[in-house]
Scaffold this motif. Structure first.
Motif, mmCIF file in Angstrom:
data_model
loop_
_atom_site.group_PDB
_atom_site.id
_atom_site.type_symbol
_atom_site.label_atom_id
_atom_site.label_comp_id
_atom_site.label_asym_id
_atom_site.label_seq_id
_atom_site.Cartn_x
_atom_site.Cartn_y
_atom_site.Cartn_z
ATOM 1 N N ARG A 1 -11.715 6.722 36.991
ATOM 2 C CA ARG A 1 -10.409 6.383 37.569
ATOM 3 C C ARG A 1 -10.261 7.070 38.915
ATOM 4 N NH1 ARG A 1 -5.805 6.006 32.862
ATOM 5 N NH2 ARG A 1 -7.153 4.965 31.356
ATOM 6 N N PRO A 2 -9.740 6.373 39.909
ATOM 7 C CA PRO A 2 -9.508 7.003 41.225
ATOM 8 C C PRO A 2 -8.246 7.848 41.181
ATOM 9 C CG PRO A 2 -8.853 4.713 41.303
ATOM 10 C CD PRO A 2 -9.365 4.950 39.905
ATOM 11 N N VAL A 3 -8.204 8.732 40.204
ATOM 12 C CA VAL A 3 -7.025 9.552 39.953
ATOM 13 C C VAL A 3 -7.532 10.963 39.726
ATOM 14 C CG1 VAL A 3 -5.246 10.035 38.222
ATOM 15 C CG2 VAL A 3 -5.757 7.671 38.837
ATOM 16 N N ASN A 4 -6.910 11.952 40.338
ATOM 17 C CA ASN A 4 -7.320 13.330 40.065
ATOM 18 C C ASN A 4 -6.127 14.165 39.687
ATOM 19 O OD1 ASN A 4 -9.706 12.581 42.319
ATOM 20 N ND2 ASN A 4 -10.310 13.725 40.496
ATOM 21 N N GLN A 5 -6.431 15.276 39.031
ATOM 22 C CA GLN A 5 -5.358 16.052 38.439
ATOM 23 C C GLN A 5 -5.466 17.515 38.815
ATOM 24 O OE1 GLN A 5 -4.728 15.260 34.279
ATOM 25 N NE2 GLN A 5 -3.563 17.140 33.964
ATOM 26 N N VAL A 6 -4.308 18.126 39.005
ATOM 27 C CA VAL A 6 -4.220 19.578 39.104
ATOM 28 C C VAL A 6 -3.739 20.038 37.738
ATOM 29 C CG1 VAL A 6 -3.057 21.521 40.188
ATOM 30 C CG2 VAL A 6 -3.732 19.529 41.557
ATOM 31 N N PHE A 7 -4.620 20.776 37.030
ATOM 32 C CA PHE A 7 -4.327 21.097 35.635
ATOM 33 C C PHE A 7 -3.383 22.279 35.524
ATOM 34 C CE2 PHE A 7 -8.036 18.533 35.383
ATOM 35 C CZ PHE A 7 -7.998 17.928 34.140
ATOM 36 N N GLN A 8 -2.661 22.293 34.425
ATOM 37 C CA GLN A 8 -1.852 23.459 34.111
ATOM 38 C C GLN A 8 -2.806 24.631 33.910
ATOM 39 O OE1 GLN A 8 0.562 23.041 30.614
ATOM 40 N NE2 GLN A 8 1.904 24.707 31.260
ATOM 41 N N GLY A 9 -2.568 25.749 34.568
ATOM 42 C CA GLY A 9 -3.531 26.857 34.495
ATOM 43 C C GLY A 9 -4.750 26.604 35.356
ATOM 44 N N TYR A 10 -4.783 25.459 36.005
ATOM 45 C CA TYR A 10 -5.771 25.073 37.042
ATOM 46 C C TYR A 10 -7.150 24.680 36.552
ATOM 47 C CZ TYR A 10 -1.972 27.485 39.246
ATOM 48 O OH TYR A 10 -0.715 27.886 39.560
ATOM 49 N N ALA A 11 -7.612 25.225 35.411
ATOM 50 C CA ALA A 11 -8.919 24.856 34.878
ATOM 51 C C ALA A 11 -10.009 24.901 35.949
ATOM 52 C CB ALA A 11 -8.870 23.466 34.228
ATOM 53 N N LEU A 12 -10.010 25.977 36.727
ATOM 54 C CA LEU A 12 -11.097 26.133 37.717
ATOM 55 C C LEU A 12 -12.376 26.517 36.986
ATOM 56 C CD1 LEU A 12 -9.291 28.094 40.571
ATOM 57 C CD2 LEU A 12 -9.604 25.627 40.318
ATOM 58 N N PHE A 13 -13.511 26.033 37.459
ATOM 59 C CA PHE A 13 -14.780 26.362 36.807
ATOM 60 C C PHE A 13 -15.146 27.809 37.126
ATOM 61 C CE2 PHE A 13 -15.239 21.727 37.826
ATOM 62 C CZ PHE A 13 -14.955 21.305 36.537
ATOM 63 N N PRO A 14 -15.169 28.661 36.107
ATOM 64 C CA PRO A 14 -15.377 30.090 36.402
ATOM 65 C C PRO A 14 -16.771 30.411 36.925
ATOM 66 C CG PRO A 14 -15.319 29.710 34.019
ATOM 67 C CD PRO A 14 -14.954 28.406 34.680
ATOM 68 N N HIS A 15 -17.719 29.507 36.667
ATOM 69 C CA HIS A 15 -19.090 29.813 37.086
ATOM 70 C C HIS A 15 -19.374 29.316 38.494
ATOM 71 C CE1 HIS A 15 -19.071 25.748 35.589
ATOM 72 N NE2 HIS A 15 -20.276 25.521 36.067
ATOM 73 N N LEU A 16 -18.387 28.666 39.110
ATOM 74 C CA LEU A 16 -18.615 28.141 40.455
ATOM 75 C C LEU A 16 -17.708 28.854 41.448
ATOM 76 C CD1 LEU A 16 -18.768 24.297 39.722
ATOM 77 C CD2 LEU A 16 -20.666 25.888 40.010
ATOM 78 N N SER A 17 -18.202 28.999 42.680
ATOM 79 C CA SER A 17 -17.397 29.587 43.737
ATOM 80 C C SER A 17 -16.293 28.606 44.114
ATOM 81 C CB SER A 17 -18.274 29.867 44.953
ATOM 82 O OG SER A 17 -18.718 28.640 45.488
ATOM 83 N N VAL A 18 -15.420 29.045 45.005
ATOM 84 C CA VAL A 18 -14.361 28.170 45.478
ATOM 85 C C VAL A 18 -14.972 26.896 46.059
ATOM 86 C CG1 VAL A 18 -12.594 27.940 47.259
ATOM 87 C CG2 VAL A 18 -12.694 30.002 45.848
ATOM 88 N N ARG A 19 -15.980 27.052 46.895
ATOM 89 C CA ARG A 19 -16.640 25.876 47.479
ATOM 90 C C ARG A 19 -17.251 25.010 46.391
ATOM 91 N NH1 ARG A 19 -17.304 25.566 52.927
ATOM 92 N NH2 ARG A 19 -18.629 23.753 52.599
ATOM 93 N N GLY A 20 -17.880 25.674 45.416
ATOM 94 C CA GLY A 20 -18.513 24.942 44.321
ATOM 95 C C GLY A 20 -17.492 24.125 43.547
ATOM 96 N N ASN A 21 -16.336 24.720 43.327
ATOM 97 C CA ASN A 21 -15.280 24.004 42.630
ATOM 98 C C ASN A 21 -14.820 22.786 43.423
ATOM 99 O OD1 ASN A 21 -13.825 25.037 40.010
ATOM 100 N ND2 ASN A 21 -14.655 26.860 41.010
ATOM 101 N N VAL A 22 -14.587 23.022 44.718
ATOM 102 C CA VAL A 22 -14.062 21.933 45.536
ATOM 103 C C VAL A 22 -15.112 20.832 45.700
ATOM 104 C CG1 VAL A 22 -13.145 21.352 47.810
ATOM 105 C CG2 VAL A 22 -12.457 23.472 46.699
#
Lengths: 344, 368, 292
Positions: free
Chosen positions: B76-97
């Motif tokens: 789906r061409p839809v993206n989400q900002v999750f509650q609590g963000y669900a950032l990938f802890p094993h990836l850097s900021v760049r890696g996440n983005v």
């Protein structure tokens, strides 16, 4: 009704009562260290029932294991059950104490050929328990070619159909016999000669098992082997197709003995146990459970004709020989066998 | 780039439980819409159905006119900002983005450029090599936003994006988010239980209650002209006073409120054809005066509680008319005034008629 | 103003209290890990006398002997067996652990129980059971003979395959449990986030799930690899003691050859190997995973 807290003398009395059984047990106790699958449980129970002596039974599955624990454990054991050549080394090392033969009333039951042997010529330290040999067992339903000696067993046609005891010295001794070399003087030269032959043999073996080599034969996983005579006797009892024979080149005869370690604490109890074992009806019980060669003539008279006919228990005369203590060479033998097994 | 979303009779049942029922809602391209409601009302389920994590058991979801009801989330061409963000802890900021772009097979050169742009958008250029656990709460939220918008979705979904932040930070992040939405012109769908957030950010608010939409409209309309007692009470505080029509003049209606207060209101505010309903009286519409011994009984009340809030005071008053009704009033907290309104003080209340709203609904019973 | 008594001051000397609480653990470690390791090391520098007793001394002869190609080969083979066992455990155990962790709570408890049920019986009994299954006239061959007589009997018992089967069977739970723990901790929102960002089911695993469950995998791999390298009972029973692994050789040195110093040297070498592999694992552990 109210409970009163006991007074100090009361408490001490309670404490003594708690300790009492422990002390009593210590007085009538025997710490027996024997081979696994060698002393029937009813024999131990019968001894305790008759004498009130509690038997603490621990087992081992090789002489070396027994030695290791005995040396490390000091005076923990009152009675051990080494093979003759191990007993010889133990006597030399002063690890055994002389027996009080006056207390062993059943010594006269023993067959003369089992007394005064090389490991203990005057019988001062040891009393024979059971004897046996290491020979060839063949499933005659599967193997039709005649098998007479080691060289007939280790043939390419029997590849992966062979079980042998997992004992380096035994393995090496068979090759020595096959080459006509002495089995009790082992040096670098004789090991060098054994090496190529044993290397060929080891490649053919399917199972190395000292504890229960009969299992692989019974289950049909192998068809022939070189095993303890007691194991072969049990196989024969199970099914007559398992025939035992002493290898033509020569075979190892062992006598396992009872002996009291130098540091034993319950010497009296140990003597009573040995004398109990020497009784014909007790010894006969052992033969029934573990059909090795019984050195007790009086007991043998109690055996059934069927038991006496077992070729593994009472084989026809062959070239039998005792092992002697070979000291440092044991490690060289182990190294050789490890090496050859790894080369597969 | 952005697209319209249409929910057509969307419903979701879990066994015997109905989480969402028969929702019809059209969100315009580029609109900032907020799904507002208490926890457990079904707003999150609604969002998850738009994202694709849940499949509706009834109805259809259209995106830019295409039916996406059965399309899995990763298509789906839809993206989400999750509650609590669900950032990938094993990836850097760049890696996440970069994650979403990598999954889409974007070429390295373009990927690098777009990650830089996204990080610049949320002012995180300097922190690209950090890991999530090395960031503050606000920075994490910005990473989550950058990670979602870098994929250039047609719709951005935000699930309680401010709930993990402290009050002060929340204010400034709100402003940032709104500015971002204006700049990107992207359709935003925000889920929140916080009415302040909804009022401050949204083009329109959809108030959700018990799995259904109560009212959809611009923030002002929702606040000033609530359609139901639930909306009136959930969005801002409301005193719901029983009201009775007592007369009619040209363009005006005479009304008597509980407590005996009589007033006249513009006729268009009174639900036509009703004899009685409830008035939505916002606390700021309740004016308190100290009682000066007047004989008149109407509007007599006693202060039962005072809550000091710094810039203002919230007061609870109980009417003397025997109805036992209590009202909440807001009073500017100037230092000299406070003496007049202590607990137990006798007061007269007045209600300014100008902006008074009357519930149009047919619910006869009041909240108490 | 009087200062409060030191004992009531919270956190006045947290170090002392912490050390006090740690004392039993430290004593245990010292008594049962450090002291035996030192004894082992001391013994490895000694010599065997004629009778097989240890003559304490200082000689590196036993270590020189380790370099003999025979023992190097045995070491390598043991590592190979352990690596294969570990790989198979991972291949079988990971999906199992994952499914258990993602199952409904009630099902999960039942499945976890089933994983642990084998521990209720002795390890040796279970190994003998495998002998009954694999032997020539055993269950498996009976099944094969019934399905396709031409294939029977499969000579499975007393082969390296039987050894690996037994090892995988015995150590599988040691992989499943730590992996389960790490999957269970895994935040479902991260998987949803990955889906949301365009990762299909097959890409979520390598990009998110695998890296985040790496600590569990590392623990499980260690728990399987370390004991299997030194295992000897399974090799003896299921492998027919035909091909010695390092565990068999060590056991032999203590019980058959009675060459304790050499056995100790082998043990020390094994210990060194594990230390190195742990350091490597630690170094390879990706940044950021330590704190989830």
């Amino acid at each position: 009704m109210k409970f009163k807290t006991p007074t100090l003398p009361g408490r001490l009395a309670a404490l003594l009562l708690l300790l009492l059984p422990v002390a009593a047990r210590g007085a009538g106790e025997l710490n027996l260290f024997g081979w696994s699958e060698y002393i029937p449980q009813p024999v131990l129970e019968g001894f305790t029932r008759e004498t009130g002596i509690k038997v603490n039974f621990e087992t081992y599955s090789s002489n070396e294991e027994m030695l290791a624990k005995l040396v490390a454990g000091g005076g923990r054991y009152d009675l051990v059950q080494p093979s003759d050549f191990t007993a010889e080394a133990m006597i030399r090392r002063k690890l055994l104490q002389p027996l009080d033969r006056a207390r062993l009333t059943g010594l006269g039951n023993l067959a003369p050929e089992f007394t005064g042997r090389a490991h203990d010529p005057e019988g001062r330290y040891t009393v024979p328990y059971m004897s046996g040999s290491v020979g060839i067992v063949v499933n005659t339903e599967k193997v039709k070619t005649p098998v007479r000696g080691y060289r007939d067993v280790f043939q390419a046609v029997h590849r992966d159909r062979i079980v042998v005891v997992n004992d380096s010295r035994e393995l090496v001794s068979w090759a020595l016999y096959a080459l006509g070399l002495p089995v009790n003087t082992i040096d670098a030269a004789s090991l060098a000669r054994v090496r190529p032959l044993l290397a060929e043999w080891i490649k053919l073996v399917k199972v190395f098992d000292s504890d229960s080599p009969k299992t692989a034969l019974l289950n049909g996983d192998v068809d022939l082997g070189v095993v303890w005579s007691g194991e072969a006797a049990l196989l024969w009892r199970e099914n007559r197709k398992f025939q035992y024979l002493l290898p033509a080149e020569g075979a190892h005869q062992f006598v396992d003995v009872l002996a009291i370690p130098a540091g034993a604490r319950n010497v009296t109890e140990a003597h009573r146990f040995i004398d109990y074992i020497l009784r014909p009806e007790v010894s006969r019980q052992i033969s029934a459970a573990f059909p090795y060669t019984n050195p007790n003539l009086a007991a043998r008279r109690l055996l059934t004709p069927d038991e006496l006919a077992n070729p593994a228990s009472y084989p026809n005369a062959g070239k039998l020989e005792s092992f002697r203590d070979i000291g440092r060479s044991a490690a060289d033998i182990d190294r050789l066998v490890t090496d050859l097994k790894s080369a597969k | 780039m952005s697209a319209r979303i249409e929910l057509q009779g969307v419903g979701k049942r879990y066994g015997a439980v109905t989480a969402v029922r028969d929702v019809h809602l059209t969100i315009a391209a580029g609109e900032f819409l907020t799904l507002l409601g208490p926890s457990g009302c079904g707003k999150t389920t609604l969002l998850r159905m738009i994202a694709g994590f849940e499949t509706p058991t009834a109805g259809r979801i259209l995106l830019g006119g295409d039916d996406i009801t059965g399309v899995p989330p990763h298509r789906r061409p839809v993206n989400q900002v999750f509650q609590g963000y669900a950032l990938f802890p094993h990836l850097s900021v760049r890696g996440n983005v970069a994650f979403g772009l990598r999954m889409r097979g974007v070429a390295p050169a373009e990927l690098g450029r777009r990650v830089d742009e996204a990080l610049a958008l949320v002012a995180l250029e300097a922190l690209g090599e950090r890991f999530p656990h090395e960031l503050s709460g606000g920075q994490r939220q910005r990473v989550a936003v950058a990670r979602a918008v870098v994929c250039q979705p047609k719709v951005l979904l935000l699930d309680e994006p401010f709930s993990a932040l402290d009050a002060k930070l929340r204010q400034s992040m709100r402003a940032d988010l709104q500015a971002l939405q204006r700049r990107l012109g992207m359709t935003f769908v925000l889920v929140t239980h916080d009415q302040d957030e909804a009022l401050a950010l949204s083009d329109r608010i959809a108030v959700v209650n018990a799995g259904a939409l109560e009212q959809v409209g611009p923030p002002r309309e929702i606040y000033h002209r609530p359609a139901t007692a639930f909306v009136a009470d959930f969005v801002g505080h409301a005193n719901l006073l029983p009201a009775e029509r007592t007369g009619e003049k040209v363009g005006r209606v005479a009304v008597r409120l509980a407590g005996g207060l009589e007033l006249e209101v513009p006729a268009e505010r009174w639900p036509s054809g009703r004899r009685d309903t409830r008035a939505v009286v916002r606390p700021e519409q309740v004016v308190l005066r100290p009682w000066r011994g007047e004989e008149r009984a109407a509007g007599r009340a006693r202060v039962t509680a005072v809550e000091f809030r710094g810039d203002r005071e919230h007061l609870q008053v109980a009417l003397h008319d025997g109805s036992g009704l209590r009202l909440t009033a807001v009073h500017p907290g100037g230092e000299g005034d406070t003496a007049d309104f202590t607990v137990g003080a006798e007061v007269t209340i007045e209600i300014s008629a100008d902006n008074l709203w009357f519930l149009p609904g047919t619910e006869a019973r009041g909240p108490r | 103003m009087t200062s409060p008594p030191a004992a009531l001051e919270p956190g006045a000397r947290p170090g002392a209290v912490a050390w006090l609480l740690l004392t039993p653990l430290l004593a245990w470690l010292a008594l049962f890990v450090v002291v035996p390791a030192l004894l082992l090391f001391g013994c490895s520098l000694g010599e065997r006398d004629e009778f097989g007793q240890v003559l304490w001394g200082f000689s590196l002869e036993n270590y020189a002997r380790l370099l003999d190609p025979v023992y190097l080969r045995i070491f390598l083979r043991s590592l190979g067996f352990a690596a294969l066992t570990t790989a198979l455990c991972l291949l079988i155990g990971y999906p199992v652990a994952y499914q258990i962790a993602r199952a409904a709570p009630r099902v999960r408890e039942l499945l976890l129980l089933l994983v642990m049920v084998p521990f209720w019986t002795s390890f040796l009994v279970r190994t003998y059971a495998w002998m009954a299954i694999l032997r020539e006239e055993g269950l498996l061959n009976a099944l094969v003979a019934w399905l396709h007589p031409a294939w029977a009997p499969l000579g499975l018992l007393y082969t390296p395959a039987a050894v690996v089967t037994g090892l995988v069977y015995s150590y599988l739970p040691f992989l499943i449990l730590p992996v389960y723990a790490s999957v269970e901790k895994l935040d479902g929102a991260l998987i949803e986030a990955a889906h949301d960002l365009g990762a299909g089911p097959w890409r979520v695993f390598p990009s998110v799930i695998l890296p985040l469950t790496l600590p569990g995998i590392a623990a499980g791999v260690t728990l399987v690899f370390v004991p299997t390298v030194a295992m000897f009972a399974v090799t003896d029973l299921l492998g027919g003691a035909r091909v010695p692994l390092i565990g068999n050789v060590i056991q032999n040195q203590f019980l058959q050859a009675r060459d304790w110093p050499f056995g100790a040297a082998l043990g020390v070498a094994l210990l060194g190997l594990f230390l190195i592999s742990q350091l490597l694992l630690r170094a390879l552990r990706p940044h950021g995973v330590i704190r989830g």
